[in-house]
Write a protein that holds these residues in place. Sequence first.
Motif, mmCIF file in Angstrom:
data_model
loop_
_atom_site.group_PDB
_atom_site.id
_atom_site.type_symbol
_atom_site.label_atom_id
_atom_site.label_comp_id
_atom_site.label_asym_id
_atom_site.label_seq_id
_atom_site.Cartn_x
_atom_site.Cartn_y
_atom_site.Cartn_z
ATOM 1 N N GLN A 1 -2.441 -0.064 -6.910
ATOM 2 C CA GLN A 1 -3.233 -0.391 -8.116
ATOM 3 C C GLN A 1 -2.648 0.358 -9.294
ATOM 4 O O GLN A 1 -2.471 1.574 -9.242
ATOM 5 C CB GLN A 1 -4.698 0.018 -7.848
ATOM 6 N N PHE A 2 -2.309 -0.371 -10.343
ATOM 7 C CA PHE A 2 -1.684 0.247 -11.524
ATOM 8 C C PHE A 2 -2.366 -0.136 -12.839
ATOM 9 O O PHE A 2 -2.043 0.390 -13.882
ATOM 10 C CB PHE A 2 -0.209 -0.188 -11.614
ATOM 11 N N ALA A 28 0.841 -1.209 0.000
ATOM 12 C CA ALA A 28 0.000 0.000 0.000
ATOM 13 C C ALA A 28 0.871 1.253 0.000
ATOM 14 O O ALA A 28 0.534 2.250 -0.644
ATOM 15 C CB ALA A 28 -0.935 -0.010 1.213
ATOM 16 N N GLY A 29 2.022 1.167 0.682
ATOM 17 C CA GLY A 29 2.928 2.316 0.738
ATOM 18 C C GLY A 29 3.653 2.569 -0.570
ATOM 19 O O GLY A 29 4.259 3.628 -0.763
ATOM 20 N N ASN A 36 -5.083 -6.519 -9.014
ATOM 21 C CA ASN A 36 -4.352 -5.326 -8.560
ATOM 22 C C ASN A 36 -3.172 -5.704 -7.649
ATOM 23 O O ASN A 36 -3.125 -6.778 -7.041
ATOM 24 C CB ASN A 36 -5.294 -4.318 -7.877
ATOM 25 N N ALA A 37 -2.238 -4.782 -7.564
ATOM 26 C CA ALA A 37 -0.970 -5.051 -6.873
ATOM 27 C C ALA A 37 -1.188 -5.401 -5.401
ATOM 28 O O ALA A 37 -0.503 -6.285 -4.853
ATOM 29 C CB ALA A 37 -0.063 -3.821 -6.993
ATOM 30 N N LEU A 38 -2.143 -4.743 -4.759
ATOM 31 C CA LEU A 38 -2.387 -5.000 -3.335
ATOM 32 C C LEU A 38 -2.893 -6.428 -3.118
ATOM 33 O O LEU A 38 -2.409 -7.159 -2.234
ATOM 34 C CB LEU A 38 -3.402 -3.991 -2.781
#
Length: 455
Positions: free
Chosen positions: A109-110, A104-105, A330-332
Motif C-alpha cells: 500500500q503506497f 506483499a513482500g 492499493n497495490a495488493l
Amino acid sequence: MTVRPHPDPAHVAALTAREEARFLTEGPRSAALLARARTHMPQGVPMSWMATMHGHPPVFVDHGAGAWFTDVDGRRFLDMNQADLSVNCGYAPPAAVRAIADRAGRGSQFMLPTEDAIWCAEELARRWELPYWQFTLSASGANAEIIRLARHATGRDRLLLFDGKYHGHIDDSLVMLRENRVVPELAGLGLDAAARARVVAYNDLAAVEHALAPRDTALVFVEPALTNIGVVLPEPGFLEGLRDLTRRYGSLLAFDETHTQVAGPGGLKRAWSLDCDAVGLGKSVGGGIAIGAYGMSEALARHLIAPPVVPGAPMESVGGVATGGTLYGNALAMAACRATLEAVLTPENFARTARLGARLADGIDAAFRAAGFPWSAQRLMGRSGFTFAERPPRNAAEARALARPDLHRLLRLHMANRGVWESVATAGPTVSIPMSEADIGFYLERFDAFVAALG
Ligand SMILES: Cc1ncc(COP(=O)(O)O)c(C=O)c1O
C-alpha cells in the motif's frame, strides 16, 4: 407423473430439528471458540452477519482450497455459495496467491498507483466495454461512488431502485417499500435517504416511466438479474426499455454486476449486449482480496477529470466529486485483481462453469421430477437457483409470496451435514471456477437425498 402436494410443515420442522442437533453436535471446537469470542466481539463474530445469517451459531474456518473449505472441527464442505460469490474464483487460486505473496513482500500500500492498476483498468474496459475505471475496497464502495457521480453529473438527487434489490451497505440504497412508502431497510439509517429514493417492481417498465417522468432522477440502479431474492430474470425488452427510458428522461443507468459477473467475462452486460452509463463490481475480481471497481462512460469520467487538480487542494475535492479512500486502489488489491483476471476468471473458465451450471440445473429439475414435486430450477449460466413453485417469480413480491423459508433452512442443514455448504441457501447453488464434474455430481447426490427426505 403424480404431482405431490407441498411437504407437510410438521414433517419439515421435525427433520430440521434433527439436522440442526446433528450439525451442532459435530462442531464442538467451533462452539468453544464462539464462547471465547463473545467476550470481546458482539455475538462472537468480527462482522455481525456472520452470526445472524444461518439461523444457527457460525462455524469457525480453518482453511480453504479450490472449491472446498475445512472448519476447525475438520469438517470439509463443498462451497456452493462461495461466501455470497465473493470467492467464486475459488479459495486460494494459485496464480492470485503467488501475485499476492510477491506484492506483499514488496509493499502492499503506497497511496500511489502501480502498473498493475493500468492492466486491470485496460482489461475491465475491454470486458465491460466501458472506457474508464476506478477502484475501491468493496462493491458497496464502488456503488456509493457511482451514486455520487450520477448526482453530480445530472444535478439531480433521486435514485430509482427495484424492490428486492441489494446494492451494498450504503444508506442511499438500504431503503425498501412498506405499504407503498419508501422507508429505511435497517436500524441506524437516516430517514433522508428514503426520501431521496423511489422503489418500483422489477420488470415493470410502466412503473419506471411513471417514476422517471418528474425528471428529478439522477440514476436508475439495477442488477441485470435480481440475485438477492433468489434469482429473478428480466423479461425480454426490460433492460433495453430501461436504457430507452433513462435516455428519454435524462437519467443515468448503472448495472450492479457484483453478483452477475459470474455469468462470464463482461458479466450480463456483455453476454446480453446491454448498454449503460456505469457498472459496479467487486467480490471475486480480487481473487479473495478486498476490492471494488466501477466502470463508466467517457461522459461520466469527465466529471472525475475536470476541474484540473489544484496543487494544495484537499484530496477529496479532486474533480469536485466525493470519491476515494486511503486504501482504495492499493497495490495488493491491484496485483491480486490482475492475476485473477489473467489466470482465473478467464473466458474458458467461465464457459466451463456455464456448462456445469446447466448440468446442475438439469440435475435439480430431475430431482424434483423424480420426487413428483412441481418445482423448477432457474438457469443463469453458472448460477442455478430454484423455486419451490411451478414457475419462477417475475418480481420481488412474487418471490416473497413463493418463498418457503422452512424448506431453505432444512436444505442448508441437510446439505451441511453431508458436506455441502450453502451459506445463502435462498440464493441457489452457483458453480465456482475450480469446480469439477465430480463436484457437481457430489452436490446432486446430496440434493437428491434432500428432496427424497421431504417425502
Ligand atoms: C448485487 C450486490 N451489489 C453490491 C453488494 C455489496 O457487496 P459488498 O458487501 O462486497 O460491498 C452485494 C453484496 O452481496 C450485492 O449482492
